[in-house]
Design a protein around this motif. Structure first.
Motif, PDB file in Angstrom:
ATOM      1  N   ARG A  60       0.832  -1.213   0.000  1.00  0.00           N
ATOM      2  CA  ARG A  60       0.000   0.000   0.000  1.00  0.00           C
ATOM      3  C   ARG A  60       0.859   1.252   0.000  1.00  0.00           C
ATOM      4  O   ARG A  60       0.572   2.225  -0.696  1.00  0.00           O
ATOM      5  N   ARG A  62       4.052   1.565  -1.003  1.00  0.00           N
ATOM      6  CA  ARG A  62       4.770   1.733  -2.266  1.00  0.00           C
ATOM      7  C   ARG A  62       3.857   2.291  -3.349  1.00  0.00           C
ATOM      8  O   ARG A  62       4.231   3.186  -4.103  1.00  0.00           O
ATOM      9  N   GLU A  63       2.630   1.777  -3.424  1.00  0.00           N
ATOM     10  CA  GLU A  63       1.715   2.237  -4.469  1.00  0.00           C
ATOM     11  C   GLU A  63       1.327   3.697  -4.271  1.00  0.00           C
ATOM     12  O   GLU A  63       1.136   4.427  -5.242  1.00  0.00           O
ATOM     13  N   LEU A  66       4.395   5.769  -5.548  1.00  0.00           N
ATOM     14  CA  LEU A  66       4.828   5.562  -6.925  1.00  0.00           C
ATOM     15  C   LEU A  66       4.454   6.702  -7.870  1.00  0.00           C
ATOM     16  O   LEU A  66       5.302   7.162  -8.650  1.00  0.00           O
ATOM     17  N   GLU A 265      -2.286 -10.196  -4.825  1.00  0.00           N
ATOM     18  CA  GLU A 265      -1.178  -9.237  -4.898  1.00  0.00           C
ATOM     19  C   GLU A 265      -0.311  -9.308  -3.648  1.00  0.00           C
ATOM     20  O   GLU A 265       0.921  -9.261  -3.721  1.00  0.00           O
ATOM     21  N   LEU A 311       2.496  -6.133 -11.544  1.00  0.00           N
ATOM     22  CA  LEU A 311       3.348  -5.617 -10.478  1.00  0.00           C
ATOM     23  C   LEU A 311       4.723  -5.235 -11.012  1.00  0.00           C
ATOM     24  O   LEU A 311       5.289  -4.198 -10.635  1.00  0.00           O
ATOM     25  N   SER A 316      -0.887   0.445 -11.275  1.00  0.00           N
ATOM     26  CA  SER A 316      -1.659   0.661 -10.061  1.00  0.00           C
ATOM     27  C   SER A 316      -2.791  -0.351  -9.972  1.00  0.00           C
ATOM     28  O   SER A 316      -3.422  -0.694 -10.962  1.00  0.00           O
ATOM     29  N   SER A 317      -3.035  -0.822  -8.762  1.00  0.00           N
ATOM     30  CA  SER A 317      -4.123  -1.776  -8.549  1.00  0.00           C
ATOM     31  C   SER A 317      -5.360  -1.100  -7.975  1.00  0.00           C
ATOM     32  O   SER A 317      -6.297  -1.763  -7.547  1.00  0.00           O
ATOM     33  N   ARG A 319      -5.746   0.880  -5.185  1.00  0.00           N
ATOM     34  CA  ARG A 319      -5.941   0.879  -3.741  1.00  0.00           C
ATOM     35  C   ARG A 319      -6.446   2.239  -3.275  1.00  0.00           C
ATOM     36  O   ARG A 319      -6.153   3.271  -3.870  1.00  0.00           O
TER      37      ARG A 319
END
Length: 620
Positions: A60, A62-63, A66, A265, A311, A316-317, A319
């Protein structure tokens, strides 16, 4: 900085706790050792023992970082974005392992009272870790100490103060051919008495530097090495080396929480050293590894390979923002049951507690977290002025954030294991409170003080300024400070060991999540044990709210404190209302905002204010 020397048995010049390297003494920070003053080197100058290098995983976090790094053209590693600072071995010191530091400043002052020469390090002789100056008058060797004044700018650059140019700044004949300087500090050492003198007769008081002497910053970033210099158009400002405004670390943190829908993930991130090399042919073999097979049991090969590719590409996922996701997880905690305890290896264990007497008016939920894991990452730092994070606890990495390294794609981090108490306020009650005329009037006063502060920032440089946080944040922040003081008297932890975490929304990053809650937590890096005292005190929250109410009603500095308005304040306390060291200020290690954005009049009735201004207008 010189290249690494060969392995040697000599002990390092100093030691710092690893958690401090991520906050107080990070790259670019100035530290006083026993015999030296040094500048902590950037990440490029950190040496690791490969067998003892510890990486920290927190997807979480890191995202969330980013997008900011990509906007600046900087990379953030996928496999190991966060590393703990290197740890040395005192029994077997190794010059290759540890955090390297640069001797800084390079100017020294002779300690002989009749001499007081201001000399560069290159002109001195090193004897037994001390630099020696031979005084011209007595011809005797005397010890020197690093000069306590430096030059810095708001972009984080730091350099030796240009002593020669400054001494001759107002001299009619300009700079002399052979400058020889003395630093005369007077009997008190106050700025008004400190003067720089040259043998040619030129002199200049340091008070002239505070008045805004026209000296340009040269863009020096010595913690990044010889290639660290960059262009800078800011003015150089005088800085005391050990002053509190010499270094403000920018730390972003996240709680490790389970996120529904992110199981695959998270499993890949946990075993990324294996799964990032997965292919259609090798994945079945990887599944034979017990831990990997168990983590991927619910997912097909196609799902795993697709997630691994996403990844690795840094996609981005989707979150939720940091604080919003934590708020949702904490407020959704299940009810506590008898015998409900954290399991071994569990990173997050929180339960809702319903008191027999009910919660005090204004509260909607009480959550006790018996196990919390918090990851803290330093992303940069500033000097002279601290940059506040947004309501999600994140920073914009603009020009005011000085980088920690030139070629590295990772960030220094530490993980904290602890416990906490989460209080959610009744959202309807908060909205009704915000609509009161007295609160709206006070909000305008606080906003006027905030605008005066931003005008001060803009007069110094053109960097962006943060948005006004609103009266809701002032109230939550002040309540957190009062509760920290009240609970610390009973829980077994000192007030400086309890840390606040404010959940305030809606925010610019999440307009759909109204938040009004605080988390008081404590913990230690490198350990997984807690005393349990803070959790137990959460069950007595009504008593602590009453004590906090009593603490906030009257300050030892009232009526001056209670009557303070941040608008047009001659003391330039533009970011606080009724708040001072006698009532609300706590240790800065416990506060997210450097004891700013505080006003106890918004929490409890105070002298000279309408009771309708306080959220808790009656004693709980």
């Amino acid at each position: 900085m010189p290249p690494f020397k060969k392995r040697q048995a000599a002990q390092p010049d100093g030691t710092i706790r690893r958690s401090q390297v991520v906050t107080t003494f990070g790259p670019g920070a100035m530290v006083d050792l026993v015999d030296q003053a040094v500048l902590i080197g950037g990440l490029d100058f950190w040496g690791y023992d490969k067998k003892r290098m510890a990486t920290i995983s927190e997807p979480r976090l890191r995202e969330s970082l980013l997008p900011h790094f990509k906007a600046l053209g900087r990379e953030l590693s996928v496999q190991s974005p966060f590393r703990e600072p290197p740890v040395g071995d005192d029994r077997d010191p190794n010059a290759y392992v540890g955090v390297r530091a640069l001797e800084f400043p390079q100017w020294f002052v002779c300690q002989e009272p009749q001499c007081r020469s201001l000399v560069k390090k290159t002109e001195l002789e090193l004897k037994k870790s001390r630099y020696i100056h031979t005084c011209l008058s007595s011809k005797k060797p005397s010890e020197t100490v690093p000069v306590r004044f430096l030059g810095a700018c708001v972009r984080g650059h730091v350099q030796d103060w240009p002593w020669i140019d400054f001494a001759h700044l107002n001299h009619p004949e300009g700079r002399c051919a052979a400058p020889s300087l003395r630093l005369v500090e007077g009997s008190t050492g106050d700025f008004s008495e400190v003067r720089v003198k040259c043998q040619c007769g030129a002199e200049n008081p340091l008070s002239g530097a505070l008045a805004g002497a026209a000296l340009a910053c040269r863009g020096h970033r010595p913690w990044l090495g010889e290639q660290g210099r960059e262009e800078c158009d800011e003015s150089l400002r005088l800085l005391v080396r050990t002053a509190s405004n010499s270094y403000f670390s920018q730390v972003v943190s996240a709680l490790s929480i389970p996120e529904p829908g992110k199981e695959l993930e998270d499993a890949i991130n946990e075993h990324q050293s294996i799964l990032f090399a997965a292919t259609t042919e090798s994945l079945p073999a990887f599944r034979t590894i017990p831990a990997v097979g168990k983590a991927l049991a619910a997912f097909s090969d196609a799902q795993v390979l697709k997630a691994v590719a996403a990844l690795k590409a840094g996609e981005s996922s989707g979150r939720a923002p940091l604080r919003s996701a934590e708020f949702r997880q904490l407020t959704a905690s299940p009810l506590e049951k008898p015998g409900d305890r954290p399991q071994p290896g569990e990173e997050f264990h929180a339960r809702e507690v319903r008191l027999k007497t009910g919660l005090p008016t204004g509260l909607s939920k009480l959550i006790i977290a018996q196990r919390l894991r918090e990851v803290r990452v330093q992303i940069g730092f500033t000097r002279l002025e601290a940059v506040s994070p947004d309501l999600q606890g994140e920073y914009d990495l603009d020009v005011k954030s000085a980088p920690l390294g030139l070629t590295t794609n990772w960030l220094p981090a530490t993980e904290i294991w602890g416990e906490g108490v989460f209080l959610q306020l009744d959202e309807k009650a908060v909205q009704a409170w915000e609509a009161r005329p007295a609160v709206q009037k006070r909000t305008k006063e606080l906003k006027a003080g905030f605008d005066a502060w931003t005008r001060t920032l803009k007069s110094r440089d053109d960097s962006p300024v943060p948005a006004f946080v609103g009266a809701r944040f002032y109230m939550l922040h002040s309540l957190a400070h009062l509760l920290i003081t009240a609970i610390s008297l009973e829980c077994g932890y000192s007030a400086s060991a309890i840390r606040e975490r404010i959940y305030c929304g809606p925010s610019a990053a999440d307009l759909n999540t109204p938040m009004a809650a605080i988390l008081l937590s404590t913990g230690s890096s490198g350990t997984e044990g807690t005393l349990g005292g803070l959790v137990e005190q959460g069950r007595r929250i009504t008593e602590h709210l009453r004590r906090a109410y009593d603490l906030g009603r009257l300050c030892s500095n009232d009526p001056v404190c209670a009557g303070h308005s941040p608008h047009d304040d001659h003391a330039e306390r533009h970011l606080e209302g009724a708040a001072c060291h006698g009532c609300l200020f706590i240790a800065e290690c416990s506060c997210e905002r450097f004891n700013r954005y505080l006003d106890r009049a918004l929490v409890v009735p105070t002298v000279g204010h309408d009771e309708g201004l306080a959220f808790f207008s009656q004693r709980p």
